[in-house]
Scaffold this active site. Structure first.
Site, short mmCIF file in Angstrom:
data_model
loop_
_atom_site.label_atom_id
_atom_site.label_comp_id
_atom_site.label_asym_id
_atom_site.label_seq_id
_atom_site.Cartn_x
_atom_site.Cartn_y
_atom_site.Cartn_z
CG HIS A 60 0.57 7.14 5.53
ND1 HIS A 60 1.71 7.59 6.14
CD2 HIS A 60 0.76 5.81 5.32
CE1 HIS A 60 2.57 6.58 6.29
NE2 HIS A 60 2.01 5.48 5.79
N GLY A 95 0.84 -1.19 0.00
CA GLY A 95 0.00 0.00 0.00
C GLY A 95 0.88 1.23 0.00
CD GLN A 111 3.39 5.95 2.71
OE1 GLN A 111 2.42 5.40 2.19
NE2 GLN A 111 4.38 5.26 3.26
CG HIS A 149 -0.07 1.43 7.48
ND1 HIS A 149 0.90 1.06 8.39
CD2 HIS A 149 0.58 2.19 6.56
CE1 HIS A 149 2.06 1.58 8.04
NE2 HIS A 149 1.91 2.27 6.92
CD GLU A 150 -0.73 2.55 2.87
OE1 GLU A 150 -0.33 3.74 2.79
OE2 GLU A 150 0.03 1.59 3.07
CB CYS A 159 5.79 2.68 7.52
SG CYS A 159 5.14 4.07 6.59
CG LEU A 160 6.81 1.18 1.57
CD1 LEU A 160 6.02 1.36 0.29
CD2 LEU A 160 7.94 0.19 1.37
#
Lengths: 165, 173
Positions: free
Chosen positions: A142, A47, A52, A138-139, A96-97
């Site tokens: 953000h 995702g 991000q 999670h997304e 997380c990226l």
């Protein structure tokens, strides 16, 4: 299509609240293609949210279909997403990226219904559970400037929850 | 030149141990890395990565007033830092049962024989003094999959120890 740079914590742009999308135009579609390419280029990424990559708009992409043996909705483009219903709770490990080399346990709703618009502006609604529900929550976090770091629970918390479930 | 040390500290638990030690290290110009600090029984234990210009005897001298005042035993080893190399666990093992000698040895022998690398282990003794129970949680990495671990632990289950294996599938988004 381009693979975009992913912002890394503690970049302040990850803490801002993203704005709703109002124009479903060619620029948005180009951006979505880049966002998806960026997610797929990232090792293990299932995702990615627009903030991000430095675009503070309420846009996320989730695709957990590559993970074995889990229920999923395939590739989901969620624009201006809203979680309508939450049910149950599950603690699971997240990374997380935007937070390299760290993972931790986070409690999330086990099942959710999420309403969003797709790339053409059409309304969509998805029922998600387990791993996919975790990814969507999670997304969406953000978009509100929240990282999984803001929701960490301890390992002991995890154990107690599991024993008494 | 900065170098890494592993500082091990053990002492009777009391409020202020972490604050006193880390304040002293901070004022002494040291930088802290990863740490595990926990109360075990009535003792407080610390494993702490410390980066400092000082060598081990120098660090010991820096900490001496604190360790003497709080009656702590400190041990210092030179180490390589090797931060930013986390290994992601892919299995959790939870064990519990009536406390008896040998649980840890038997569980970890079975896991090691099947290629499990333990990344994190914590255990507690609960229950009462006359009927203690033992609880252990392990996060580890297995290359060979959970099925092999399940088979290896089956004989232990027959002895009355509860063992639960759960895959850890880390969500990265």
């Amino acid at each position: 299509m381009a693979v975009l740079d992913i912002l890394a914590y503690p970049d302040a742009r990850l803490k801002q609240t993203s704005q709703p999308v109002t124009e479903f135009d060619a620029d948005l579609r180009r951006f979505l293609a880049d966002l998806e390419a960026t997610m797929r280029a990232a090792p293990g990424g299932v995702g990615l949210a627009a903030p991000q990559v430095g675009r503070p708009q309420r846009v996320v992409i989730v695709d957990v279909s590559g993970r074995p043996d889990i229920p999923h909705n395939g590739r989901m483009v969620l624009i201006n997403p809203e979680v309508r219903e939450r049910e149950g709770e599950a603690v699971g490990r997240e990374g997380c990226l935007s937070v390299p080399d760290y993972t931790g346990n986070v409690a999330r709703a086990a099942r959710i219904r999420v309403r969003a618009m797709d790339e053409s502006g059409a309304r969509r609604e998805y029922a998600c559970e387990g791993y996919e529900a975790r990814a969507v929550q999670h997304e969406i976090d953000h978009l509100d400037g929240l990282l999984f770091l803001d929701r960490l629970v301890s390992r002991r918390d995890l154990f107690r929850r599991k024993v008494y479930k | 030149m900065k170098r890494w040390h592993m500082l091990t500290v053990v002492g009777r638990d009391q409020p202020g141990i972490v604050a006193a030690l880390t304040e002293t290290l901070y004022r002494g110009g040291a930088n802290l890395g990863e740490a595990s600090m926990v109360r075990l029984g009535g003792n407080f234990t610390i494993m702490l990565m410390v980066e400092a210009d000082a060598d081990a005897p120098g660090l010991r001298r820096l900490l001496e007033p604190v360790t003497r005042r709080l009656q702590l035993h400190a041990h210092i080893d030179a180490i390589e830092g090797r931060l930013h190399e986390h290994v992601e666990p892919n299995v959790r093992v939870v064990v519990h049962g009536a406390d008896r000698p040998g649980i840890v040895a038997q569980v970890t022998a079975a896991l090691a024989a099947n290629g499990l690398n333990i990344l994190d282990l914590e255990s507690d003794v609960g229950g009462t003094a006359d009927r203690p129970i033992y609880i252990m949680t392990i996060d580890g990495y297995t290359r060979d999959g959970i099925a092999a671990l399940e088979r290896a632990l089956e004989p232990l289950r027959r002895t009355g120890v509860a063992v639960r294996l759960t895959p850890i599938d880390t969500m990265v988004g």
